[in-house]
Write a protein that holds these residues in place. Sequence first.
Motif, PDB file in Angstrom:
ATOM      1  N   MET A   1       6.469  20.536 -12.787  1.00  0.00           N
ATOM      2  CA  MET A   1       6.651  20.541 -11.336  1.00  0.00           C
ATOM      3  C   MET A   1       8.131  20.708 -11.061  1.00  0.00           C
ATOM      4  O   MET A   1       8.964  20.045 -11.672  1.00  0.00           O
ATOM      5  CB  MET A   1       6.144  19.239 -10.721  1.00  0.00           C
ATOM      6  N   MET A   2       8.468  21.604 -10.129  1.00  0.00           N
ATOM      7  CA  MET A   2       9.868  21.862  -9.864  1.00  0.00           C
ATOM      8  C   MET A   2      10.126  21.981  -8.362  1.00  0.00           C
ATOM      9  O   MET A   2       9.210  22.282  -7.579  1.00  0.00           O
ATOM     10  CB  MET A   2      10.317  23.143 -10.572  1.00  0.00           C
ATOM     11  N   ALA A   3      11.325  21.702  -7.972  1.00  0.00           N
ATOM     12  CA  ALA A   3      11.784  21.871  -6.586  1.00  0.00           C
ATOM     13  C   ALA A   3      13.267  22.165  -6.622  1.00  0.00           C
ATOM     14  O   ALA A   3      14.008  21.553  -7.398  1.00  0.00           O
ATOM     15  CB  ALA A   3      11.494  20.624  -5.760  1.00  0.00           C
ATOM     16  N   SER A   4      13.698  23.121  -5.808  1.00  0.00           N
ATOM     17  CA  SER A   4      15.113  23.481  -5.800  1.00  0.00           C
ATOM     18  C   SER A   4      15.519  23.951  -4.415  1.00  0.00           C
ATOM     19  O   SER A   4      14.697  24.443  -3.626  1.00  0.00           O
ATOM     20  CB  SER A   4      15.400  24.575  -6.832  1.00  0.00           C
ATOM     21  N   ALA A   5      16.776  23.766  -4.115  1.00  0.00           N
ATOM     22  CA  ALA A   5      17.369  24.246  -2.860  1.00  0.00           C
ATOM     23  C   ALA A   5      18.739  24.796  -3.187  1.00  0.00           C
ATOM     24  O   ALA A   5      19.563  24.115  -3.802  1.00  0.00           O
ATOM     25  CB  ALA A   5      17.456  23.118  -1.835  1.00  0.00           C
ATOM     26  N   ASN A   6      18.988  26.034  -2.788  1.00  0.00           N
ATOM     27  CA  ASN A   6      20.263  26.686  -3.105  1.00  0.00           C
ATOM     28  C   ASN A   6      20.803  27.381  -1.864  1.00  0.00           C
ATOM     29  O   ASN A   6      20.046  27.866  -1.001  1.00  0.00           O
ATOM     30  CB  ASN A   6      20.074  27.730  -4.221  1.00  0.00           C
ATOM     31  N   ARG A   7      22.092  27.438  -1.788  1.00  0.00           N
ATOM     32  CA  ARG A   7      22.773  28.242  -0.776  1.00  0.00           C
ATOM     33  C   ARG A   7      23.739  29.147  -1.512  1.00  0.00           C
ATOM     34  O   ARG A   7      24.555  28.686  -2.313  1.00  0.00           O
ATOM     35  CB  ARG A   7      23.541  27.349   0.218  1.00  0.00           C
ATOM     36  N   GLN A   8      23.632  30.456  -1.250  1.00  0.00           N
ATOM     37  CA  GLN A   8      24.450  31.390  -1.987  1.00  0.00           C
ATOM     38  C   GLN A   8      24.830  32.575  -1.112  1.00  0.00           C
ATOM     39  O   GLN A   8      24.303  32.766  -0.012  1.00  0.00           O
ATOM     40  CB  GLN A   8      23.712  31.869  -3.236  1.00  0.00           C
ATOM     41  N   GLN A   9      25.734  33.346  -1.637  1.00  0.00           N
ATOM     42  CA  GLN A   9      26.229  34.535  -0.928  1.00  0.00           C
ATOM     43  C   GLN A   9      26.339  35.672  -1.924  1.00  0.00           C
ATOM     44  O   GLN A   9      26.852  35.494  -3.027  1.00  0.00           O
ATOM     45  CB  GLN A   9      27.607  34.252  -0.304  1.00  0.00           C
ATOM     46  N   ASN A  10      25.809  36.847  -1.539  1.00  0.00           N
ATOM     47  CA  ASN A  10      25.914  38.017  -2.397  1.00  0.00           C
ATOM     48  C   ASN A  10      27.334  38.556  -2.358  1.00  0.00           C
ATOM     49  O   ASN A  10      27.941  38.692  -1.287  1.00  0.00           O
ATOM     50  CB  ASN A  10      24.965  39.120  -1.938  1.00  0.00           C
ATOM     51  N   GLN A  11      27.875  38.833  -3.548  1.00  0.00           N
ATOM     52  CA  GLN A  11      29.224  39.383  -3.640  1.00  0.00           C
ATOM     53  C   GLN A  11      29.136  40.850  -4.063  1.00  0.00           C
ATOM     54  O   GLN A  11      29.406  41.211  -5.194  1.00  0.00           O
ATOM     55  CB  GLN A  11      30.046  38.570  -4.656  1.00  0.00           C
TER      56      GLN A  11
ATOM     57  N   GLN B   1      26.584  37.718   4.029  1.00  0.00           N
ATOM     58  CA  GLN B   1      26.417  36.481   4.779  1.00  0.00           C
ATOM     59  C   GLN B   1      25.672  35.443   3.936  1.00  0.00           C
ATOM     60  O   GLN B   1      24.656  35.743   3.315  1.00  0.00           O
ATOM     61  CB  GLN B   1      25.625  36.767   6.067  1.00  0.00           C
ATOM     62  N   PRO B   2      26.127  34.191   3.866  1.00  0.00           N
ATOM     63  CA  PRO B   2      25.443  33.149   3.076  1.00  0.00           C
ATOM     64  C   PRO B   2      24.017  32.929   3.567  1.00  0.00           C
ATOM     65  O   PRO B   2      23.725  33.068   4.750  1.00  0.00           O
ATOM     66  CB  PRO B   2      26.318  31.911   3.297  1.00  0.00           C
ATOM     67  N   PHE B   3      23.139  32.557   2.603  1.00  0.00           N
ATOM     68  CA  PHE B   3      21.756  32.285   2.972  1.00  0.00           C
ATOM     69  C   PHE B   3      21.209  31.192   2.058  1.00  0.00           C
ATOM     70  O   PHE B   3      21.790  30.880   1.009  1.00  0.00           O
ATOM     71  CB  PHE B   3      20.896  33.558   2.862  1.00  0.00           C
ATOM     72  N   ASN B   4      20.080  30.607   2.443  1.00  0.00           N
ATOM     73  CA  ASN B   4      19.445  29.507   1.714  1.00  0.00           C
ATOM     74  C   ASN B   4      18.202  29.993   0.979  1.00  0.00           C
ATOM     75  O   ASN B   4      17.529  30.930   1.432  1.00  0.00           O
ATOM     76  CB  ASN B   4      19.050  28.369   2.654  1.00  0.00           C
ATOM     77  N   ILE B   5      17.893  29.322  -0.146  1.00  0.00           N
ATOM     78  CA  ILE B   5      16.659  29.583  -0.880  1.00  0.00           C
ATOM     79  C   ILE B   5      16.022  28.228  -1.186  1.00  0.00           C
ATOM     80  O   ILE B   5      16.632  27.365  -1.819  1.00  0.00           O
ATOM     81  CB  ILE B   5      16.904  30.352  -2.186  1.00  0.00           C
ATOM     82  N   PHE B   6      14.800  28.039  -0.711  1.00  0.00           N
ATOM     83  CA  PHE B   6      14.050  26.814  -0.968  1.00  0.00           C
ATOM     84  C   PHE B   6      12.818  27.196  -1.798  1.00  0.00           C
ATOM     85  O   PHE B   6      12.086  28.120  -1.442  1.00  0.00           O
ATOM     86  CB  PHE B   6      13.625  26.146   0.343  1.00  0.00           C
TER      87      PHE B   6
END
Length: 473
Positions: free
Chosen positions: A105-115, A132-137
């Motif tokens: 079982m896994m859960a993750s939250a990330n905020r990143q920006q493409n360079q 532009q930065p964006f979130n991934i849940f």
Amino acid sequence: MSKRKRYLIGALLLNLGGCMLGPDYQPPASQLPENWRSAPLSAGENPANAIERNWWQHFNDPLLNQLIEKVGARNLDIKLAENRIVTARAARAASSAVLLPSGDMMASANRQQNQLGFPSSGPSNLAGLVKQPFNIFKSGFDASWELDLFGGHRRDVESAQAELEAAALSQADILVSSRAETAKTYFDIRLYQAQWQLAQQVLASDRQSLAIFQERYQQGDASADDAARAEAKLQHDQAQIAYYANLQAQAEYSLDLLLGAAPGTAHQLTAASAAVPVSPVQLVLAAPAAVIAQRPDIRYAERKLAAATAQQGAAVAKFFPDISLSGFVGLFNTNAGNFFSLSSKAFGMGANMIWPILSFGTLSANLDAADARQQEAMTQYQHSILAALTDVERAFSAFSAQEQSRQALAKEAQANRQLLAIAEERYQQGQTAYPEVLDAQRICYASENNLSQATAQTGQDLIAVYKRLGGGW
């Protein structure tokens, strides 16, 4: 063609069938004699090829039976072997689990920006949008399954199973040795008690002799030298009391350790003196092949050979691809507010393959090491068989010679008792001088001591025979 090339070509021909690479283990054949060379004349053949398991009961000593039971339940070496069995069982379970799918079982939250870089002539609004930065849940169930197409993991399970069986046989071997050592130590204690009691009799005789010589000296019938020699002999024999008492104490402390008990426990059990046990039961033998098949140390070496052979196959399988399946079921969204909505449902599946194309000889070296360990295990197995045959022959030879010696010493002791009785009677009747009685006493006590030692040694040699035969089965 080298062994490695044969392994690889065989794998290429059989890999589609999910084969297991490497040699399949076959118990090695051994050339064993049909009969024992040094079998005791008093031994009888057993057509059932069975040796009495509770051999110690033939000595008809209740305390010895009790001590053997205690050592099986309390000996710390046996408990250590039990712990090694638990460890080996866990290792086998871990090896078996690798063959089955695994999931998390896994859960993750990330905020990143493409360079990403854009040409200076590119649209600025697109570049700004991408950077532009964006979130991934993400949350859900990840699963993977490594397909054991070439049998590497199954060889690991095979090896772990053999190691588990070897650990159990190691415990059985320690149990056999602990029982035999307990019985031998118990015989030592009874021997030292007998020698201590005999030393007390000698000391009492010395006191009597000293009193006689002192009286005769005062009467002028003996010289001062006779009384001085009697005094010196008394002091010498007095020292033997402490000597045998110390030997008994040392043996009792050894027995304490075998029992896994505090120092002094054995003394409480063996404080009441008793005779050295004697076994009236005829020794029963089995053929060499049956003994070799039952001895725990031989079976242990055979299982270690099986484990090493399985590791050869595991090393061969490393030359071929590792193929695994993977999958994901869960939620995926870039907006936390919509994470639990139907639109966030996601799944994924795939397959991976890893093939070690370039290893700079690592895999070949690992296979060479596995082959060498298998050859080492084979040599150890062969050595164990030869050592077992030698041990049994030595034990038979020692027991046979010692039993003959004990019988002769028993007749000698009986004759010396009669001579002592005659000398004492002649002295009482005034037909001989007291020194003749002293000589008869010295010879009689010496023969009694030799007989006690021979009786204990015969019993210990018989214990050694049972131990060399595998402890009974």
